[in-house]
Write an enzyme that holds these catalytic residues in place. Structure first.
Site, PDB file in Angstrom:
ATOM      1  N   ASP A   7       0.808  -1.225   0.000  1.00 30.28           N
ATOM      2  CA  ASP A   7       0.000   0.000   0.000  1.00 30.28           C
ATOM      3  C   ASP A   7       0.840   1.273   0.000  1.00 30.28           C
ATOM      4  OD1 ASP A   7      -2.279  -1.667   0.202  1.00 30.28           O
ATOM      5  OD2 ASP A   7      -1.944  -1.805   2.354  1.00 30.28           O
ATOM      6  N   LYS A  10       1.970   1.978  -5.076  1.00 30.12           N
ATOM      7  CA  LYS A  10       2.636   1.416  -6.273  1.00 30.12           C
ATOM      8  C   LYS A  10       1.774   1.550  -7.523  1.00 30.12           C
ATOM      9  CE  LYS A  10       3.144  -2.592  -4.413  1.00 30.12           C
ATOM     10  NZ  LYS A  10       2.727  -2.255  -3.041  1.00 30.12           N
ATOM     11  N   GLY A  34      -4.224  -4.935  -4.042  1.00 31.96           N
ATOM     12  CA  GLY A  34      -5.253  -4.000  -4.477  1.00 31.96           C
ATOM     13  C   GLY A  34      -4.556  -2.725  -4.886  1.00 31.96           C
ATOM     14  N   HIS A  35      -4.480  -2.476  -6.179  1.00 29.77           N
ATOM     15  CA  HIS A  35      -3.789  -1.280  -6.650  1.00 29.77           C
ATOM     16  C   HIS A  35      -4.813  -0.258  -7.141  1.00 29.77           C
ATOM     17  CE1 HIS A  35       0.234  -3.579  -7.352  1.00 29.77           C
ATOM     18  NE2 HIS A  35      -0.066  -3.400  -6.087  1.00 29.77           N
ATOM     19  N   GLN A 209       2.345  -6.168  -3.191  1.00 32.40           N
ATOM     20  CA  GLN A 209       2.690  -6.182  -1.758  1.00 32.40           C
ATOM     21  C   GLN A 209       3.954  -5.337  -1.499  1.00 32.40           C
ATOM     22  OE1 GLN A 209       1.830  -9.637  -3.090  1.00 32.40           O
ATOM     23  NE2 GLN A 209      -0.200  -8.875  -2.671  1.00 32.40           N
TER      24      GLN A 209
HETATM   25  P1  IMP Z   1      -2.160 -12.860   2.283  1.00 34.20           P
HETATM   26  O1  IMP Z   1      -1.201 -12.352   1.252  1.00 34.20           O
HETATM   27  O2  IMP Z   1      -3.604 -12.639   1.903  1.00 34.20           O
HETATM   28  O3  IMP Z   1      -1.875 -14.274   2.688  1.00 34.20           O
HETATM   29  O4  IMP Z   1      -1.935 -11.983   3.613  1.00 34.20           O
HETATM   30  C1  IMP Z   1      -0.733 -12.020   4.362  1.00 34.20           C
HETATM   31  C2  IMP Z   1      -0.401 -10.648   4.908  1.00 34.20           C
HETATM   32  O5  IMP Z   1      -0.038  -9.796   3.819  1.00 34.20           O
HETATM   33  C3  IMP Z   1      -1.561  -9.941   5.620  1.00 34.20           C
HETATM   34  O6  IMP Z   1      -1.017  -9.144   6.651  1.00 34.20           O
HETATM   35  C4  IMP Z   1      -2.144  -9.053   4.549  1.00 34.20           C
HETATM   36  O7  IMP Z   1      -2.853  -7.962   5.076  1.00 34.20           O
HETATM   37  C5  IMP Z   1      -0.879  -8.636   3.816  1.00 34.20           C
HETATM   38  N1  IMP Z   1      -1.112  -8.262   2.415  1.00 34.20           N
HETATM   39  C6  IMP Z   1      -1.286  -9.084   1.351  1.00 34.20           C
HETATM   40  N2  IMP Z   1      -1.431  -8.379   0.229  1.00 34.20           N
HETATM   41  C7  IMP Z   1      -1.329  -7.086   0.563  1.00 34.20           C
HETATM   42  C8  IMP Z   1      -1.358  -5.854  -0.182  1.00 34.20           C
HETATM   43  O8  IMP Z   1      -1.497  -5.816  -1.407  1.00 34.20           O
HETATM   44  N3  IMP Z   1      -1.199  -4.708   0.538  1.00 34.20           N
HETATM   45  C9  IMP Z   1      -1.011  -4.725   1.888  1.00 34.20           C
HETATM   46  N4  IMP Z   1      -0.969  -5.831   2.611  1.00 34.20           N
HETATM   47  C10 IMP Z   1      -1.122  -7.003   1.962  1.00 34.20           C
END
Ligand code: IMP
Length: 412
Positions: A7, A10, A34-35, A209
């Site tokens: 977040d 990007k 989520g972009h 991420q």
């Molecule tokens: P997962 O990727 O859904 O397994 O989540 C693992 C961790 O990564 C959690 O803390 C999520 O909130 C975080 N996370 C996954 N994708 C994103 C992203 O695009 N932005 C921010 N945090 C993310």
């Protein structure tokens, strides 16, 4: 590449950098990303297609992506409704994320109880479990199912029936239907990148991420199931590391984190609420409120090293404006070189801050002036903040985000 916990902005950074590019590539993560990107009066929230495609109009999804076909079609529809046709190439090697993975994600979080990671519940962890246990189902497997007598899909299905006794014909049929829909887009992503580069074109690799969520280098186990450092642009898309000439690290002017896990500079004060309100700091995928803290130079130095960052794209200098003072963490008390490895040690660190004067609000009028006059028109205190970031990280800040739009960028 995102240098914090995701977040960082990007989407907007990639849309800016992708102007004039022939292709934008996603190579990691899945629909957990989520972009958000605003172009003129239109705003897009994309989960599978790289946000830079709003500029380059050409997107590729590499084999390192966890492919959620439903989310892909939603993105495609959203983009094509507003922008017309875009080129899309999807690697047949990408692993599919299935409904079952999402259910497992939920069950695993419940089992973890008080130790929940706070995943996005998009099935990423379980899809990765199957990928690395060599039980995964790739797009090419489902597309080839009729061709081979003992197809991967059938083998996979029988393994899963044995493991979980719950694989139903109905969802396999639904999956085939979705795969049919994507057939026209399937192609060799590495080859497409190579063609673009050898014809003199520019390719942008858009990370999902953030570095601190990397499976090996992040705050394990509070991480995602991908590599989120620059080297993964190569492995996740199918092109050698020498194809990458420049690494741009995206950092927000303050830090946010969504989900659980250690966060040394986290704020529990009205300033956090104020920044969350102003910056609309709610997860683009799950809508959860993001945790907020000051900029952390210790964490960013680690991220710069992991990514070999050449230049920084510093976002949200406007959101941080209008505060009487801002803080930057310069070091952790009693911690030497390197970044603490364990969750418990990170939870104990005491950040040492530099407090600096804040800068006047960056509203529409100043933003307009900044677009015309550039970096010099940035308030003196904000320039000092940018320079402190450069000094602390030893990396130049080249781009500065001053608003939500793709054009709201000042180059230094
Ligand atoms: P997962 O990727 O859904 O397994 O989540 C693992 C961790 O990564 C959690 O803390 C999520 O909130 C975080 N996370 C996954 N994708 C994103 C992203 O695009 N932005 C921010 N945090 C993310």
């Amino acid at each position: 590449m995102g240098l914090q916990w995701g977040d960082e902005g990007k989407g907007k950074a990639s849309a800016y950098i992708s102007r004039g590019a022939g292709l934008t590539v996603r190579f990691n993560g899945g629909a957990n990303a989520g972009h958000t990107v605003s172009v003129g009066d239109k705003s897009f929230s994309l989960h599978m297609i790289p946000a830079g495609a709003v500029s380059s109009r050409a997107a590729a999804l590499g084999p390192g992506v966890y492919l959620d076909l439903e989310a892909l079609f939603r993105d495609l529809e959203q983009l094509e409704q507003s922008l017309g046709r875009i080129e899309l190439v999807v690697s047949p090697r990408a692993h599919l994320v299935l409904d079952l993975h999402k259910e497992l994600d939920k069950s695993l979080e419940l089992l973890r109880s008080g130790e929940r990671i706070g995943t996005t519940l998009r099935g990423i962890g379980p899809a990765a479990m199957h990928k690395y246990a060599r039980l995964g189902l790739r797009l090419c497997d489902i597309l080839e199912e009729d061709a081979a007598s003992l197809s991967a899909a059938r083998l996979w299905r029988s393994l899963w029936v044995g493991l979980l006794s719950r694989v139903e014909e109905a969802w396999l049929n639904r999956l085939r239907e979705l795969a049919e829909g994507v057939k026209g887009f399937v192609g060799d992503v590495g080859g497409r990148i190579e063609r673009e580069l050898s014809s003199g074109g520019k390719v942008v690799f858009e990370g999902a991420q953030g570095t601190m969520l990397d499976i090996d280098h992040g705050t394990y186990p509070y991480v995602t199931s991908s590599h989120t450092v620059a080297a993964s642009a190569s492995t996740g898309s199918g092109i050698g590391i020498k194809a990458i000439s420049r690494v741009i690290g995206v950092a927000k002017s303050y830090t946010t984190r969504v989900g659980a896990g250690p966060f040394p500079t986290e704020l529990h004060s009205p300033i956090a609420d104020e920044l969350r309100r102003r910056g609309g700091e709610y997860g683009a995928t799950t809508g959860r409120p993001r945790r907020i803290g000051w900029l952390d130079a210790v964490q960013l130095r680690y991220a710069c090293r992991l990514n070999s960052v050449d230049e920084i794209f510093l976002t949200r200098v406007d959101t941080l404006s209008g505060l009487p003072a801002v803080k930057v963490c310069l070091r952790y008390d009693g911690v030497g070189e390197g970044f603490p490895e364990t969750v418990s040690s990170l939870r104990r660190v005491m950040p040492i801050y530099r407090e600096m004067p804040g800068w006047p609000p960056i509203g529409d009028e100043l933003r307009e002036r900044l677009r015309r006059e550039g970096y010099g028109a940035l308030p003196r205190e904000a320039r000092r903040f940018v320079e402190l970031v450069e000094e602390e990280l030893g990396v130049p800040v080249r781009y500065i985000g001053i608003g939500p739009g793709v054009e709201d960028v000042v180059e230094k």
